[in-house]
Design an enzyme around this catalytic site. Structure first.
Site: not given
Length: 302
Positions: A89, A155, A159, A189
């Protein structure tokens, strides 16, 4: 969903989604190695788990290197005697558009997300294969990796790579009875509150207001705890037949992402020339070009 006797490592589990995953695993009986780069945060996370009857220890190390991965796996074995589940994670953000993104911005995100997933998964796979009892790798992806996202070259690339690694490793580890899946969580988040359309709802949630039904269902947007149920499920015997998948979860919604696939094709005897492509493309392969980016939420009219 009984995970009693199982041992899990959850990287980046001091707060947010990672902490929610750790709590879900512990609530179903697993012992957990909590990981964070901040000792105080990691120890607070361990305390939050033990106070509700869970079993956990902290390993404070930034993921990315082989040495960090070995420390995490070794801590699980030293404390609890084995390893059964790895949840990768840990992550950071360094958002900038392409022409402003520095080498350091790119490398930092790739090191933590992509290389960190690789090194931790490799160390876990070695241990799980030695144990000979199967196991579970749960890799954390993102909608950005599935669709791209403005300002997130590093990012999104990481991913997308994680999704590809899940598919590859599911094949490589199948004979060892180790399942490998990528999860694609969507939750309130620190990252999603920067999305203007979500920001007011995240702020309202902080003040105790529930998220509206259209966000939880249509958009699949909820709390980190909403996303956590998928982790103990994938770690359980009930999911032994699920591997090589990208599974989205958020709010009230769970979904299966398709593998990339050809959706249209055209053929030319003897091959294509640029001129022939220009003539044929608009009405054949290019008739329905695919969208890019994460769609903005469709907010109902008042």
């Amino acid at each position: 969903m009984d995970l009693t006797g199982k041992v899990a490592v959850v990287t980046g589990s001091g707060r947010g989604l990672g902490l929610a995953y750790a709590h879900a695993l512990a609530a179903h009986g697993a012992s957990v190695v909590v990981n964070d780069v901040d000792r105080a945060v990691a120890e607070a996370a361990v305390k939050s788990l033990t106070e509700v009857g869970g079993t956990a220890v902290a390993e404070v190390v930034p993921v990315g290197t082989s040495e960090a991965a070995d420390r995490l796996v070794n801590r699980a074995v030293e404390e609890f005697g084995r390893l059964d589940v790895l949840v990768t994670n840990a992550g950071i953000l360094r958002d900038k558009v392409l022409w402003k993104m520095t080498d350091d911005d790119f490398d930092a995100v790739i090191t933590t997300h992509l290389k960190g997933t690789f090194t931790c998964a490799r160390a876990a796979a070695v241990r799980l294969r030695e144990q000979g009892e199967g196991g579970t790798l749960i890799l954390v992806g993102s909608p950005a990796g599935q669709r791209g996202n403005f300002g997130q070259t590093n990012y999104a690339a990481a991913k997308a790579g994680i999704a590809a690694m899940a598919r590859t490793w599911s094949m490589e580890l199948a004979r060892a009875h180790i399942t490998v899946n990528a999860i694609v969580p969507v939750a309130a988040t620190a990252m999603t509150e920067t999305v203007p359309a979500f920001a007011p709802y995240v702020e309202a949630m902080r003040h105790g207001e529930p998220l509206p039904d259209f966000l939880r269902k249509t958009e699949g947007f909820g709390t980190p705890e909403d996303c956590a149920a998928l982790v103990p499920f994938l770690a359980s015997a009930a999911a032994r037949g699920v591997t090589g998948q990208c599974i989205g979860i958020g709010g009230d919604k769970v979904a299966l992402w398709s593998h990339p696939r050809e959706i249209a094709a055209a053929y030319a005897d003897g091959g294509w020339t640029p001129e022939a492509l220009a003539a044929a493309f608009p009405a054949s392969v290019g008739a329905e070009l695919q969208t890019v980016g994460i769609p903005a939420p469709k907010i109902p009219e008042a």
